[in-house]
Write a protein that holds these residues in place. Structure first.
Motif, PDB file in Angstrom:
ATOM      1  N   ILE A   1      -1.595   2.783   9.053  1.00 30.91           N
ATOM      2  CA  ILE A   1      -2.871   2.374   9.643  1.00 30.91           C
ATOM      3  C   ILE A   1      -2.846   0.895  10.014  1.00 30.91           C
ATOM      4  CG2 ILE A   1      -5.336   2.033   9.158  1.00 30.91           C
ATOM      5  CD1 ILE A   1      -5.218   4.575   7.441  1.00 30.91           C
ATOM      6  N   GLN A   2      -2.171   0.081   9.182  1.00 31.69           N
ATOM      7  CA  GLN A   2      -2.120  -1.359   9.439  1.00 31.69           C
ATOM      8  C   GLN A   2      -1.313  -1.705  10.688  1.00 31.69           C
ATOM      9  OE1 GLN A   2      -1.012  -3.757   5.994  1.00 31.69           O
ATOM     10  NE2 GLN A   2      -1.987  -2.291   4.598  1.00 31.69           N
ATOM     11  N   LYS A   3      -0.376  -0.820  11.054  1.00 34.18           N
ATOM     12  CA  LYS A   3       0.455  -1.004  12.250  1.00 34.18           C
ATOM     13  C   LYS A   3       1.152  -2.368  12.265  1.00 34.18           C
ATOM     14  CE  LYS A   3      -1.590   2.423  15.295  1.00 34.18           C
ATOM     15  NZ  LYS A   3      -2.058   2.749  16.660  1.00 34.18           N
ATOM     16  N   GLY A   4       1.744  -2.692  11.106  1.00 35.44           N
ATOM     17  CA  GLY A   4       2.497  -3.938  10.982  1.00 35.44           C
ATOM     18  C   GLY A   4       3.988  -3.663  11.004  1.00 35.44           C
ATOM     19  N   LEU A   5       4.737  -4.406  10.166  1.00 34.75           N
ATOM     20  CA  LEU A   5       6.193  -4.283  10.141  1.00 34.75           C
ATOM     21  C   LEU A   5       6.633  -2.901   9.668  1.00 34.75           C
ATOM     22  CD1 LEU A   5       8.832  -5.792  10.614  1.00 34.75           C
ATOM     23  CD2 LEU A   5       8.728  -6.607   8.246  1.00 34.75           C
TER      24      LEU A   5
ATOM     25  N   GLY B   1       0.847  -1.192   0.000  1.00 33.96           N
ATOM     26  CA  GLY B   1       0.000   0.000   0.000  1.00 33.96           C
ATOM     27  C   GLY B   1       0.876   1.234   0.000  1.00 33.96           C
ATOM     28  N   ASN B   2       0.273   2.402   0.162  1.00 29.89           N
ATOM     29  CA  ASN B   2       1.082   3.611   0.284  1.00 29.89           C
ATOM     30  C   ASN B   2       1.442   3.846   1.751  1.00 29.89           C
ATOM     31  OD1 ASN B   2      -1.125   4.924   1.560  1.00 29.89           O
ATOM     32  ND2 ASN B   2      -1.905   5.664  -0.411  1.00 29.89           N
ATOM     33  N   HIS B   3       2.160   4.902   2.010  1.00 38.07           N
ATOM     34  CA  HIS B   3       2.652   5.187   3.358  1.00 38.07           C
ATOM     35  C   HIS B   3       1.527   5.256   4.386  1.00 38.07           C
ATOM     36  CE1 HIS B   3       4.967   7.132   6.539  1.00 38.07           C
ATOM     37  NE2 HIS B   3       4.093   8.119   6.557  1.00 38.07           N
TER      38      HIS B   3
ATOM     39  N   TYR C   1       5.062  -0.061   9.963  1.00 36.89           N
ATOM     40  CA  TYR C   1       4.813   0.878  11.070  1.00 36.89           C
ATOM     41  C   TYR C   1       5.930   0.790  12.113  1.00 36.89           C
ATOM     42  CZ  TYR C   1       2.581   2.897  15.212  1.00 36.89           C
ATOM     43  OH  TYR C   1       2.318   3.641  16.341  1.00 36.89           O
ATOM     44  N   SER C   2       6.364  -0.425  12.407  1.00 32.88           N
ATOM     45  CA  SER C   2       7.443  -0.612  13.390  1.00 32.88           C
ATOM     46  C   SER C   2       8.739   0.012  12.896  1.00 32.88           C
ATOM     47  CB  SER C   2       7.652  -2.109  13.665  1.00 32.88           C
ATOM     48  OG  SER C   2       6.495  -2.688  14.199  1.00 32.88           O
ATOM     49  N   TYR C   3       9.075  -0.224  11.619  1.00 36.69           N
ATOM     50  CA  TYR C   3      10.280   0.375  11.042  1.00 36.69           C
ATOM     51  C   TYR C   3      10.204   1.899  11.090  1.00 36.69           C
ATOM     52  CZ  TYR C   3      11.921  -4.051   8.980  1.00 36.69           C
ATOM     53  OH  TYR C   3      12.398  -5.326   8.765  1.00 36.69           O
ATOM     54  N   TRP C   4       9.055   2.426  10.695  1.00 39.32           N
ATOM     55  CA  TRP C   4       8.863   3.879  10.638  1.00 39.32           C
ATOM     56  C   TRP C   4       9.027   4.504  12.030  1.00 39.32           C
ATOM     57  CZ3 TRP C   4       8.576   7.549   7.008  1.00 39.32           C
ATOM     58  CH2 TRP C   4       8.059   8.782   7.360  1.00 39.32           C
ATOM     59  N   LYS C   5       8.426   3.882  13.016  1.00 42.37           N
ATOM     60  CA  LYS C   5       8.487   4.397  14.383  1.00 42.37           C
ATOM     61  C   LYS C   5       9.919   4.385  14.914  1.00 42.37           C
ATOM     62  CE  LYS C   5       6.157   3.895  18.854  1.00 42.37           C
ATOM     63  NZ  LYS C   5       5.171   3.096  19.634  1.00 42.37           N
TER      64      LYS C   5
END
Length: 271
Positions: free
Chosen positions: A242-246, A235-237, A248-252
């Motif tokens: 929103i999915q809070k998957g892998l 998907g896009n960013h 999201y973890s990398y981004w955080k």
């Protein structure tokens, strides 16, 4: 050493950059899968980012696209034409690729940039160098674009070598561009400037970017998250946050790291 078979007589279609992977499987050895059931499609001009841990299959996907290897099952089409039916040399001539460790020749900077096309002119070289943000560095050298560089670019920094290689890919004017972690040696600001320049000037080219620096690729049209040879998120960013998957973890993690680095830098300045 094995010599690649020449596959003359296959198709040489027009390449626009519409690409579809459909249920693609691949393994380097029998019964050991590296990619499993890979499916996605992109329209010409889109920017696709591929992320994932080491060994997840990111570079293997690119190798299949360039026909360095052929998929064992499934389908990859370029503008509706099955990839296996396209001559290897033909598809590779329509792809510009920049690797993390680019190969430069013991020639001038101008010759290295113009190497991918015939009968280049100086203005084309300079324009490509400006887009890859290496022009000012070249101009600072005593002999400018006529500066001789050592084998593999030993007298250039890692970031300079990568930007020269990017200029070489840009001048080729390919309908498909691949950047395989090719901005790892430049700072965040230069990274963003180069990507923005490429996005602006090469909108017609389909771009694949493999990167570990998420802050520079969040504006991609499609982000593919690989793990153990499978696409686990796409998907896009905004979709992936929103999915809070892998992803999201990398981004955080990266955002927190950059904040800490910025705070540490500001603290050191005040000392």
């Amino acid at each position: 050493k094995d010599i690649e078979q020449v596959d003359c007589g296959l198709k040489c279609p027009s390449i626009m950059g519409n690409i579809e992977f459909k249920n693609v499987h691949f393994g380097y050895v029998k019964d050991v899968s590296v990619l499993c059931d890979i499916s996605f499609s992109v329209k010409a001009g889109m920017t696709v980012v591929i992320i994932g841990p080491t060994g997840s299959g990111k570079s293997t996907m690119i190798s299949l696209l360039m026909r360095l290897y052929d998929y064992s099952s499934g389908s990859i089409t370029i503008d509706g034409v099955e990839l296996k039916s396209i001559e290897k040399s033909w598809i590779r001539n329509h792809i510009g690729i920049v690797l993390q460790e680019p190969f430069l020749y013991a020639k001038t900077i101008k010759e290295n940039i113009g190497l991918s096309i015939e009968n280049y002119i100086d203005s084309e070289v300079v324009e490509a160098a400006k887009k890859s943000m290496i022009h000012d560095s070249i101009e600072s050298f005593e002999n400018g674009y006529d500066t001789l560089i050592g084998e593999r670019g030993v007298n250039l920094s890692g970031g300079q070598k990568q930007r020269v290689a990017i200029a070489r890919a840009i001048i080729k004017n390919s309908p498909i561009l691949i950047f395989d972690d090719s901005l790892s040696a430049v700072d965040n600001e230069t990274d963003n400037r180069i990507r923005n320049s490429i996005y602006t000037n090469k909108k017609q080219a389909t771009k694949f970017i493999i990167s570990h620096r998420l802050t520079s690729v969040y504006n991609a049209d499609l982000i593919l998250v690989l793990d153990q040879g499978k696409i686990i998120e796409s998907g896009n960013h905004d979709d992936l946050l929103i999915q809070k998957g892998l992803y999201y973890s990398y981004w955080k993690i990266q955002n927190e790291t950059e904040k800490n680095d910025t705070l540490e830098y500001a603290t050191n300045l005040s000392l």
